[in-house]
Design a protein around this motif. Sequence first.
Motif, PDB file in Angstrom:
ATOM      1  N   TRP A 190       0.865  -1.179   0.000  1.00  0.00           N
ATOM      2  CA  TRP A 190       0.000   0.000   0.000  1.00  0.00           C
ATOM      3  C   TRP A 190       0.905   1.233   0.000  1.00  0.00           C
ATOM      4  O   TRP A 190       1.609   1.508   0.957  1.00  0.00           O
ATOM      5  CB  TRP A 190      -0.895  -0.017   1.242  1.00  0.00           C
ATOM      6  CG  TRP A 190      -1.827   1.159   1.385  1.00  0.00           C
ATOM      7  CD1 TRP A 190      -2.335   1.942   0.398  1.00  0.00           C
ATOM      8  CD2 TRP A 190      -2.353   1.658   2.623  1.00  0.00           C
ATOM      9  NE1 TRP A 190      -3.158   2.906   0.924  1.00  0.00           N
ATOM     10  CE2 TRP A 190      -3.190   2.761   2.296  1.00  0.00           C
ATOM     11  CE3 TRP A 190      -2.224   1.306   3.961  1.00  0.00           C
ATOM     12  CZ2 TRP A 190      -3.871   3.498   3.266  1.00  0.00           C
ATOM     13  CZ3 TRP A 190      -2.894   2.035   4.934  1.00  0.00           C
ATOM     14  CH2 TRP A 190      -3.719   3.114   4.574  1.00  0.00           C
ATOM     15  N   TRP A 258     -11.189   6.428  -3.092  1.00  0.00           N
ATOM     16  CA  TRP A 258     -10.935   5.154  -2.416  1.00  0.00           C
ATOM     17  C   TRP A 258     -12.225   4.461  -1.996  1.00  0.00           C
ATOM     18  O   TRP A 258     -12.287   3.222  -1.967  1.00  0.00           O
ATOM     19  CB  TRP A 258     -10.011   5.348  -1.220  1.00  0.00           C
ATOM     20  CG  TRP A 258     -10.563   6.106  -0.047  1.00  0.00           C
ATOM     21  CD1 TRP A 258     -10.428   7.431   0.210  1.00  0.00           C
ATOM     22  CD2 TRP A 258     -11.329   5.575   1.041  1.00  0.00           C
ATOM     23  NE1 TRP A 258     -11.057   7.786   1.382  1.00  0.00           N
ATOM     24  CE2 TRP A 258     -11.625   6.654   1.926  1.00  0.00           C
ATOM     25  CE3 TRP A 258     -11.799   4.303   1.371  1.00  0.00           C
ATOM     26  CZ2 TRP A 258     -12.360   6.494   3.094  1.00  0.00           C
ATOM     27  CZ3 TRP A 258     -12.528   4.147   2.541  1.00  0.00           C
ATOM     28  CH2 TRP A 258     -12.812   5.223   3.392  1.00  0.00           C
ATOM     29  N   LEU A 262     -11.754   0.665  -3.672  1.00  0.00           N
ATOM     30  CA  LEU A 262     -11.394  -0.536  -2.915  1.00  0.00           C
ATOM     31  C   LEU A 262     -12.027  -1.788  -3.497  1.00  0.00           C
ATOM     32  O   LEU A 262     -11.430  -2.868  -3.484  1.00  0.00           O
ATOM     33  CB  LEU A 262     -11.802  -0.388  -1.438  1.00  0.00           C
ATOM     34  CG  LEU A 262     -11.007   0.621  -0.593  1.00  0.00           C
ATOM     35  CD1 LEU A 262     -11.480   0.571   0.853  1.00  0.00           C
ATOM     36  CD2 LEU A 262      -9.511   0.359  -0.673  1.00  0.00           C
ATOM     37  N   ASP A 295      -7.334  -1.390   2.795  1.00  0.00           N
ATOM     38  CA  ASP A 295      -8.794  -1.471   2.702  1.00  0.00           C
ATOM     39  C   ASP A 295      -9.412  -0.854   3.963  1.00  0.00           C
ATOM     40  O   ASP A 295      -8.739  -0.165   4.734  1.00  0.00           O
ATOM     41  CB  ASP A 295      -9.272  -2.893   2.422  1.00  0.00           C
ATOM     42  CG  ASP A 295      -9.005  -3.863   3.569  1.00  0.00           C
ATOM     43  OD1 ASP A 295      -8.678  -3.411   4.684  1.00  0.00           O
ATOM     44  OD2 ASP A 295      -9.145  -5.086   3.347  1.00  0.00           O
TER      45      ASP A 295
END
Length: 470
Positions: A190, A258, A262, A295
């Motif tokens: 990430w 996001w 996701l 996430d």
Amino acid sequence: MSNQEFYQQVSQGTIVGDQSTLAAFLPNEQTMEQLEKRFTKNSEFSLIEWLSEEDECAEVKFMYQEEVYSFLVKLNSEVEQFEFEYMQKTEPFSEAIYQAANQAPMELYVGTIFGRNILTDYLLQLKLLYTLAPDLIIGRDVSAANKLFSNDWLAFQTESDLLPEIGSLYTIHAVYDSKNSANQEPDHYWFHTHGLTRCRLTELELIIPNKLDSTYGIEDLFGAFVNRCINQEEMNFQTPLSCIQTSNYLISCIPVPWEEGLSYVGKKIPLQQLWNVETADFSTPIEPNGRFLGDLADRDEYHSGPSSLIFGIFGGEEVDHFETIFNGFLDQQSIMTLKSDKETAQLILKAKKRWVYFENLFNQYHEEPVKSGLFSGLFKKKTEPEWQFIIKCGIRFGKGENECEHMWFEPISLNGDTIEAKLIVTPFYVETMKENGIYQISMEDLTDWIVSKLHGASYKPDTIYQAFLK
């Protein structure tokens, strides 16, 4: 402001960015009166108003190059303690510098809201900080996750009106983990930025739910996308931007909030499936939760603000879907980041304006190559020079104004307005040159350069000051 409102205003081009805040650890106590006197001695600024709201805070309005600017200046005598070694930094610092910063009696803050000319405003913020704190122990970019910068870096950035590189506006944090064992190679990553919301953009992220042979190229990918957004003064959630060219394909990037993105990680998604940020509801983020880094399970207060995942389109206009980047570039294959004319012009300007640094090092450390011959190897051991110098030049091959091939040369001698140099690449278009040929190059054709030390650091026009540090 909610994330959805932020996305909508970014899309509409009406967003007002977050405040940009820089801080400096001071070696001595200061007063606002002392700072004001120091400010008035800088002939670059024409003071309009120094309005002290309280003993340790002032709003400063001044004229700079016929434009009016407003900054917030604040002194803080309650200096926070930091673990500096874990922060990103412009260059390595000694433990003594860290100790001095944590023992500083005061810290100075300079804040502003960027206008349309982001890099100009950022340069001015740096100039103001250096004017007020020329003896700072160490500086930190509060808006970019406390990225540290040195007094030398600040002095170098502010010695002229050359704009800072866009990459100095943000940091990239990398989080990686293995699902099974601490001894295994990471199998999900990430990457996320800090510092872009002050630039009227969302933060950016790259979530990779698979192993990578190398993280090579990821910083280039972020840089290419951010540079294009800032230079074009827009961030479009529906239109991909061409960012990187490899020998096999073109990579275009598209940002997806996001809260939506996701659910797309690890999949191929049709472009027409993208949400419209004007009408979509981002109040309830979609799963997944706890399946991969980045996430919902990782969305704390620092990572739940307006941010976009970068997805890629691999190929030309005929490709109608996007997918998770990044499988990596095998064997560190050659990649070319696509630059706007504006960005290219800035790079060329820096290469020429800061040529004096290159010239200084070249005259000190350049070694003549060992001449080949029957007995040359008997009397002189051929070793790789400690310092290496290369230059990039745009060589014209057609009649059009932009018909230039940018190629790398190894300079042999510097002769005022000309450079004797050996071409070290194979030309694609310039038929009058060949690899290893020796040519007289005009300084007018100079576009970039690199100085490097054997088994050591490399220095470009934006970092060349480091070569002169003690």
